[in-house]
Scaffold this active site. Structure first.
Site, PDB file in Angstrom:
ATOM      1  N   CYS A  90       0.810  -1.231   0.000  1.00 42.09           N
ATOM      2  CA  CYS A  90       0.000   0.000   0.000  1.00 42.09           C
ATOM      3  C   CYS A  90       0.835   1.269   0.000  1.00 42.09           C
ATOM      4  CB  CYS A  90      -0.932   0.013   1.210  1.00 42.09           C
ATOM      5  SG  CYS A  90      -1.995  -1.412   1.265  1.00 42.09           S
ATOM      6  N   HIS A 105      -3.412   7.210   2.420  1.00 40.71           N
ATOM      7  CA  HIS A 105      -3.866   5.903   1.935  1.00 40.71           C
ATOM      8  C   HIS A 105      -5.227   5.624   2.564  1.00 40.71           C
ATOM      9  CE1 HIS A 105      -4.271   1.780   1.031  1.00 40.71           C
ATOM     10  NE2 HIS A 105      -3.892   1.322   2.202  1.00 40.71           N
ATOM     11  N   ASN A 133     -10.294  -0.102   0.146  1.00 37.82           N
ATOM     12  CA  ASN A 133      -8.829  -0.030   0.158  1.00 37.82           C
ATOM     13  C   ASN A 133      -8.306  -0.537  -1.184  1.00 37.82           C
ATOM     14  OD1 ASN A 133      -6.091  -0.482   0.516  1.00 37.82           O
ATOM     15  ND2 ASN A 133      -6.303  -1.364   2.572  1.00 37.82           N
TER      16      ASN A 133
HETATM   17  O1  UT7 Z   1      -3.863  -1.130   3.604  1.00 35.95           O
HETATM   18  C1  UT7 Z   1      -2.869  -1.696   4.368  1.00 35.95           C
HETATM   19  C2  UT7 Z   1      -3.002  -1.365   5.789  1.00 35.95           C
HETATM   20  N1  UT7 Z   1      -4.203  -1.968   6.337  1.00 35.95           N
HETATM   21  C3  UT7 Z   1      -4.773  -1.402   7.353  1.00 35.95           C
HETATM   22  O2  UT7 Z   1      -4.333  -0.356   7.766  1.00 35.95           O
HETATM   23  C4  UT7 Z   1      -5.956  -2.090   7.993  1.00 35.95           C
HETATM   24  C5  UT7 Z   1      -5.860  -1.915   9.482  1.00 35.95           C
HETATM   25  N2  UT7 Z   1      -6.928  -2.585  10.234  1.00 35.95           N
HETATM   26  C6  UT7 Z   1      -8.203  -2.237  10.198  1.00 35.95           C
HETATM   27  O3  UT7 Z   1      -8.610  -1.396   9.431  1.00 35.95           O
HETATM   28  C7  UT7 Z   1      -9.142  -2.880  11.197  1.00 35.95           C
HETATM   29  O4  UT7 Z   1      -8.389  -3.569  12.173  1.00 35.95           O
HETATM   30  C8  UT7 Z   1     -10.187  -3.846  10.566  1.00 35.95           C
HETATM   31  C9  UT7 Z   1     -11.203  -3.057   9.746  1.00 35.95           C
HETATM   32  C10 UT7 Z   1      -9.478  -4.854   9.697  1.00 35.95           C
HETATM   33  C11 UT7 Z   1     -10.950  -4.580  11.654  1.00 35.95           C
HETATM   34  O5  UT7 Z   1     -11.592  -3.642  12.519  1.00 35.95           O
HETATM   35  P1  UT7 Z   1     -11.409  -3.762  14.113  1.00 35.95           P
HETATM   36  O6  UT7 Z   1     -12.233  -2.719  14.703  1.00 35.95           O
HETATM   37  O7  UT7 Z   1      -9.926  -3.733  14.384  1.00 35.95           O
HETATM   38  O8  UT7 Z   1     -12.033  -5.155  14.410  1.00 35.95           O
HETATM   39  P2  UT7 Z   1     -11.363  -6.390  15.169  1.00 35.95           P
HETATM   40  O9  UT7 Z   1     -10.360  -7.052  14.303  1.00 35.95           O
HETATM   41  O10 UT7 Z   1     -10.954  -5.954  16.533  1.00 35.95           O
HETATM   42  O11 UT7 Z   1     -12.599  -7.359  15.335  1.00 35.95           O
HETATM   43  C12 UT7 Z   1     -13.677  -7.031  16.203  1.00 35.95           C
HETATM   44  C13 UT7 Z   1     -14.755  -8.071  16.019  1.00 35.95           C
HETATM   45  C14 UT7 Z   1     -14.239  -9.512  16.039  1.00 35.95           C
HETATM   46  O12 UT7 Z   1     -15.222 -10.332  16.635  1.00 35.95           O
HETATM   47  P3  UT7 Z   1     -15.053 -10.807  18.162  1.00 35.95           P
HETATM   48  O13 UT7 Z   1     -13.753 -11.568  18.202  1.00 35.95           O
HETATM   49  O14 UT7 Z   1     -15.015  -9.543  18.965  1.00 35.95           O
HETATM   50  O15 UT7 Z   1     -16.263 -11.634  18.379  1.00 35.95           O
HETATM   51  C15 UT7 Z   1     -14.167  -9.848  14.570  1.00 35.95           C
HETATM   52  O16 UT7 Z   1     -14.284 -11.230  14.314  1.00 35.95           O
HETATM   53  O17 UT7 Z   1     -15.371  -7.873  14.757  1.00 35.95           O
HETATM   54  C16 UT7 Z   1     -15.379  -9.122  14.054  1.00 35.95           C
HETATM   55  N3  UT7 Z   1     -15.320  -8.839  12.637  1.00 35.95           N
HETATM   56  C17 UT7 Z   1     -16.420  -8.653  11.903  1.00 35.95           C
HETATM   57  N4  UT7 Z   1     -17.723  -8.637  12.215  1.00 35.95           N
HETATM   58  C18 UT7 Z   1     -18.590  -8.390  11.219  1.00 35.95           C
HETATM   59  C19 UT7 Z   1     -14.214  -8.728  11.849  1.00 35.95           C
HETATM   60  N5  UT7 Z   1     -14.585  -8.454  10.584  1.00 35.95           N
HETATM   61  C20 UT7 Z   1     -15.949  -8.415  10.595  1.00 35.95           C
HETATM   62  C21 UT7 Z   1     -16.913  -8.180   9.599  1.00 35.95           C
HETATM   63  N6  UT7 Z   1     -18.209  -8.171   9.968  1.00 35.95           N
HETATM   64  N7  UT7 Z   1     -16.583  -7.926   8.316  1.00 35.95           N
END
Ligand code: UT7
Length: 348
Positions: free
Chosen positions: A115, A256, A286
């Site tokens: 990225c 980005h 993204n």
């Molecule tokens: O481009 C390169 C660089 N990339 C980035 O900068 C991406 C960086 N990361 C992010 O943008 C975020 O971490 C994500 C969007 C990927 C995830 O968001 P988050 O707020 O960090 O969620 P999380 O990983 O802490 O997950 C929270 C909960 C989990 O469930 P439990 O374990 O709390 O039950 C996940 O399984 O949300 C769940 N979850 C979802 N739920 C519904 C993860 N993805 C989804 C989804 N729909 N699509």
């Protein structure tokens, strides 16, 4: 070596017409429109057709940038493509694109820093012009991330889309490249990577075919999130310092587009009003190395970015890698392409 100035002479953008909206993912995985909007700010992503590779969607963006710059392909001294989704592991997608533009003998190469590819590519391409090696360089951020997205994994599949942004750089009396800061930390590739297809896990290795999930992006979202904010802020401050400027001097930040919460936190840490940040994540998701030049094209086309303004391009991604470039805008036009290119006859 004698130093020259560099400017962006034209900007182009192309996004394929296919759309995956948040509601579409509700049918694929256990997710909701509400979760995706709240956690990412994304609403739609543009998706290339099955038969389209990265060079296919790069061609209309390249032509649009050339038209905006008032140039012909023959005016180009070099073609650079930043991409994490090349047509093939080799040859470079830039070679294929140069040929599709009708160029034979023109140097062309890819930049692969996930990225962060556009800010690295911009630094390298600008250096080629400023050092006098070339006068006119076409640089693209071009991605078909849908090809390496696992549509059974809700933690990644909602995030990624396809698209291309392109700029034509040319030698100029005024130097628009004001400063940069780039960095990497490759100590934990599993933070964000594509496990299979390289020399560590070749896709042709015996037994690898069954492990086909490895052919898709894997990411530890939360740890990447925290570092993204820290490093984009630090890189922006260092690049501004190199330019002899402060955040208050920035007219537009073009970050980005990985997550609206990352962008909000970055803008807040830099104490910039959110109106001075270009955001189009809701429409494209993204798009990795394409996200910054795609956002630039839109902000130039709609008149937000004007002559003389100071712009910061800031990125973060796989590597892990990050970077920021400070740029003085000098009156270039942008063109958004709407027609796809005729798809090349498959060569393999
Ligand atoms: O481009 C390169 C660089 N990339 C980035 O900068 C991406 C960086 N990361 C992010 O943008 C975020 O971490 C994500 C969007 C990927 C995830 O968001 P988050 O707020 O960090 O969620 P999380 O990983 O802490 O997950 C929270 C909960 C989990 O469930 P439990 O374990 O709390 O039950 C996940 O399984 O949300 C769940 N979850 C979802 N739920 C519904 C993860 N993805 C989804 C989804 N729909 N699509």
């Amino acid at each position: 070596m004698k130093g020259y100035g560099v400017t962006i002479a034209g900007v182009g953008q192309y996004a394929p017409p296919g759309i995956l909206a948040n509601k579409d993912f509700e049918k694929l995985v256990d997710t909701t429109d509400e979760w995706i909007v709240q956690r990412t700010g994304m609403k739609r992503r543009h998706i290339a057709a099955d038969h389209e590779a990265t060079s296919d969607i790069a061609l209309p963006a390249a032509r649009a940038a050339l038209e905006a710059a008032g140039k012909l392909p023959a005016d180009l001294d070099c073609v650079v493509v930043a991409t994490a989704t090349p047509d093939y592991p080799f040859p470079a997608t830039a070679c294929i694109l140069a040929s599709r533009l009708g160029l034979v003998g023109t140097p062309a190469f890819d930049v692969q820093v996930a990225c962060s590819g556009f800010v690295y590519g911009l630094t390298a391409a600008a250096a080629l012009v400023r050092s006098g090696v070339y006068k006119t360089v076409l640089l693209l951020g071009a991605e078909t991330l849908s090809k390496i997205t696992d549509y059974t994994d809700r933690t990644t599949c909602v995030l990624f889309g396809d698209g291309v942004g392109a700029v034509v750089l040319e030698r100029s009396d005024a130097d628009c490249f004001l400063g940069c800061n780039l960095g990497t930390d490759g100590s934990d590739v599993s933070a964000l990577y594509l496990p299979v297809g390289g020399s560590r896990n070749p896709s042709g290795r015996k037994g690898m075919a069954g492990a086909d999930r490895g052919a898709f992006i894997r990411m530890q979202g939360q740890s990447v999130f925290k570092l993204a904010v820290q490093q984009m802020v630090a890189a922006t401050l260092s690049a501004l310092d190199q330019a002899g400027l402060a955040p208050a001097d920035v007219d537009f930040l073009i970050p980005h587009q990985a997550n609206l919460r990352i962008i909000d936190a970055t803008v807040k840490a830099l104490k910039l009003p959110v109106e001075r940040c270009v955001i189009n994540i809701q429409e494209y998701g993204n798009t990795s190395s394409a996200s910054i030049p795609m956002a630039l094209a839109e902000a130039v086309a709609d008149g937000r970015i004007k002559d003389g303004q100071v712009i910061v391009f800031a990125a973060f991604g796989g590597g892990l890698s990050w970077g920021a470039v400070v740029w003085r805008w000098k009156g270039a036009r942008a063109r958004i392409a709407t027609q796809p290119a005729a798809v090349a006859k498959a060569t393999a």
